[in-house]
Scaffold this motif. Structure first.
Motif, PDB file in Angstrom:
ATOM      1  N   ARG A 127       0.648  -1.219   0.136  1.00  0.00           N
ATOM      2  CA  ARG A 127       0.321  -0.179  -0.065  1.00  0.00           C
ATOM      3  C   ARG A 127       0.705   1.183  -0.023  1.00  0.00           C
ATOM      4  O   ARG A 127      -0.130   2.402  -0.596  1.00  0.00           O
ATOM      5  N   ALA A 128       1.908   1.516   1.078  1.00  0.00           N
ATOM      6  CA  ALA A 128       2.916   2.627   0.786  1.00  0.00           C
ATOM      7  C   ALA A 128       3.526   2.768  -0.629  1.00  0.00           C
ATOM      8  O   ALA A 128       3.202   3.452  -0.915  1.00  0.00           O
ATOM      9  N   LEU A 129       4.112   1.337  -1.540  1.00  0.00           N
ATOM     10  CA  LEU A 129       4.473   1.676  -2.452  1.00  0.00           C
ATOM     11  C   LEU A 129       3.181   2.187  -4.253  1.00  0.00           C
ATOM     12  O   LEU A 129       4.181   3.558  -4.506  1.00  0.00           O
ATOM     13  N   ALA A 133       2.938   5.989  -5.601  1.00  0.00           N
ATOM     14  CA  ALA A 133       3.196   5.742  -7.174  1.00  0.00           C
ATOM     15  C   ALA A 133       1.295   6.567  -7.731  1.00  0.00           C
ATOM     16  O   ALA A 133       1.719   7.383  -8.470  1.00  0.00           O
ATOM     17  N   VAL A 134       0.502   6.948  -7.037  1.00  0.00           N
ATOM     18  CA  VAL A 134      -0.636   8.047  -6.691  1.00  0.00           C
ATOM     19  C   VAL A 134      -0.077   8.702  -6.861  1.00  0.00           C
ATOM     20  O   VAL A 134      -0.509   9.740  -7.645  1.00  0.00           O
ATOM     21  N   VAL A 135       0.651   9.396  -5.737  1.00  0.00           N
ATOM     22  CA  VAL A 135       0.786  10.956  -5.366  1.00  0.00           C
ATOM     23  C   VAL A 135       2.072  11.220  -7.260  1.00  0.00           C
ATOM     24  O   VAL A 135       1.133  12.497  -7.439  1.00  0.00           O
ATOM     25  N   ARG A 136       2.506  10.221  -7.414  1.00  0.00           N
ATOM     26  CA  ARG A 136       3.325  11.022  -8.668  1.00  0.00           C
ATOM     27  C   ARG A 136       2.041  10.897  -9.959  1.00  0.00           C
ATOM     28  O   ARG A 136       2.423  11.956 -10.813  1.00  0.00           O
ATOM     29  N   SER A 146     -11.540   7.186 -10.636  1.00  0.00           N
ATOM     30  CA  SER A 146     -12.712   5.743 -10.729  1.00  0.00           C
ATOM     31  C   SER A 146     -13.156   5.230  -9.545  1.00  0.00           C
ATOM     32  O   SER A 146     -12.955   6.025  -8.282  1.00  0.00           O
ATOM     33  N   PRO A 147     -14.447   4.782  -8.952  1.00  0.00           N
ATOM     34  CA  PRO A 147     -14.369   4.622  -7.848  1.00  0.00           C
ATOM     35  C   PRO A 147     -13.459   3.651  -6.606  1.00  0.00           C
ATOM     36  O   PRO A 147     -13.039   3.921  -5.478  1.00  0.00           O
ATOM     37  N   GLU A 148     -12.017   3.183  -7.415  1.00  0.00           N
ATOM     38  CA  GLU A 148     -11.270   2.342  -6.706  1.00  0.00           C
ATOM     39  C   GLU A 148     -10.650   2.721  -6.377  1.00  0.00           C
ATOM     40  O   GLU A 148     -10.148   3.361  -5.336  1.00  0.00           O
ATOM     41  N   LEU A 149     -10.160   4.596  -7.412  1.00  0.00           N
ATOM     42  CA  LEU A 149      -8.755   4.990  -6.537  1.00  0.00           C
ATOM     43  C   LEU A 149      -9.332   6.657  -6.138  1.00  0.00           C
ATOM     44  O   LEU A 149      -8.844   6.223  -4.951  1.00  0.00           O
ATOM     45  N   TRP A 150     -11.079   6.355  -6.022  1.00  0.00           N
ATOM     46  CA  TRP A 150     -11.743   7.326  -5.079  1.00  0.00           C
ATOM     47  C   TRP A 150     -11.168   7.034  -4.161  1.00  0.00           C
ATOM     48  O   TRP A 150     -10.776   7.924  -2.514  1.00  0.00           O
TER      49      TRP A 150
END
Length: 366
Positions: A127-129, A133-136, A146-150
């Motif tokens: 999850r930390a990795l 990646a999401v922040v970048r 997407s619902p999953e990203l949200w």
């Protein structure tokens, strides 16, 4: 972190008591939610407005208890006790909550007290990795919502996601039903961030910013009002701006409430109240305008360059009145009345908490 009303936790043993932790909160609900709650109660239904207030207070109080316990080095809170009360004046009501528990350090039954409790398993590392990646990706732009990203951004409290949340609400400006759905999703995200962080992410949209669409500014203001994300220090900064449009935006959120009031808010509210009373003053200047036959008649000169007639309430060029406000804006008088009522409630609720008499005469009566 485990938070429980019991004095022990099944499957764990307490190895250290770190002392009591407490939270004291005052939160507001407005006249209309009170009215509709009472109507619902009369007809035998469930009071949704009160239910949401109480649920929100409960969740916020347990989060604050958790934060305080972590600062003390605890990994659990036992003996949780929560009491609710209600205060009211001038058609406004406030919920008061007191939460108390004991911060403790626990280990699994059978483990020694020195057993490691700060290890990271494979899921936590994964999850930390992914979070990094999401922040970048958010920084680069072009992320597909997407619902999953949200859900992931909410659970991980990713602050950089807030711009996408505001934009999602702004896109639904012309669709009330869809907008309400997006606001409810935004409610969960900003609740995860906490009201202080959420306010710091939203208030900058009301300040002068390049390349910010008006519908995005409106969406941020709407979220501040709907989600009780008032920050009086940030509001005062808007009202003190020499830019009339910035001050106007501040005025439009000035009746928003906070999820948690403290004694320090009283002085901040007074400063905001004083600024509202002095910031919005007439801007039009007397002028003379020539008519068709060269005859002059009285008019006004607006800072935008327009010339409202002597009897005009709004400038025909910028559609603002002499205070710089539109016909749909909240008026300074309305804000002043709201803040006066709020101050009355808060000073009445928090004076007894200080444990001191207001005057020698009061002390003698006790």
């Amino acid at each position: 972190m485990i938070i429980t009303t019991t004095s022990s936790i099944e499957g764990y043993r307490i190895v250290r008591h770190l002392g009591p932790v407490s939270v004291h909160m005052v939160a507001g609900t407005n006249l209309f939610s009170d009215f509709f709650a009472s109507v619902t109660d009369i007809f035998g239904g469930t009071s949704g407005s009160y239910g949401r207030q109480l649920s929100g207070l409960y969740m916020r109080s347990t989060k604050l208890l958790e934060e305080e316990a972590r600062r003390r080095g605890a990994n659990a809170v036992v003996g949780l006790s929560i009491d609710f009360d209600e205060l009211g004046a001038q058609g406004k009501s406030m919920f008061m909550l007191n939460a108390l528990g004991t911060a403790v350090r626990v280990v699994e039954a059978g483990q020694p007290a020195s057993a490691a409790t700060d290890e990271l398993d494979a899921e936590a590392v994964s999850r930390a990795l992914r979070r990094r990646a999401v922040v970048r990706d958010l920084a680069k732009g072009g992320v597909t919502l997407s619902p999953e990203l949200w859900d992931f951004a909410t659970s991980e409290r990713i602050q950089e996601f807030s711009g996408y949340v505001v934009a999602a609400v702004a896109r639904m400006e012309e669709s009330p039903g869809a907008r309400s759905e997006e606001i409810e999703k935004a409610r969960g995200y900003f609740a995860a961030l906490g009201p202080e962080v959420a306010a710091r992410r939203l208030f900058p949209y009301l300040a002068p910013r390049e390349n910010t669409a008006e519908r995005v500014r409106n969406a941020a203001a709407d979220l501040i009002r709907r989600l009780d994300l008032m920050d009086y220090a940030l509001l005062l900064g808007l009202l003190q701006s020499p830019d009339t449009e910035t001050a106007r935006r501040g005025l439009q959120v000035a009746t928003a409430t906070r999820q948690l009031y403290t004694a320090e808010d009283i002085e901040r509210i007074r400063k905001v109240r004083d600024r509202v009373a002095t910031r919005f003053v007439p801007r039009w200047q007397p002028a003379k305008v020539k008519g068709m036959f060269g005859k002059e008649h009285a008019a006004w000169s607006c800072p935008c360059g327009g010339t409202p007639g002597a009897d005009d309430a709004y400038c025909p060029k910028c559609h603002r009145d002499t205070l710089g406000l539109t016909s749909r804006d909240v008026r300074p008088q309305q804000v002043g009345e709201h803040l006066d009522e709020l101050l009355e409630i808060l000073t009445g609720a928090m004076r007894p908490a200080a444990g001191e008499a207001d005057s020698p005469e009061d002390a003698g009566r006790e």
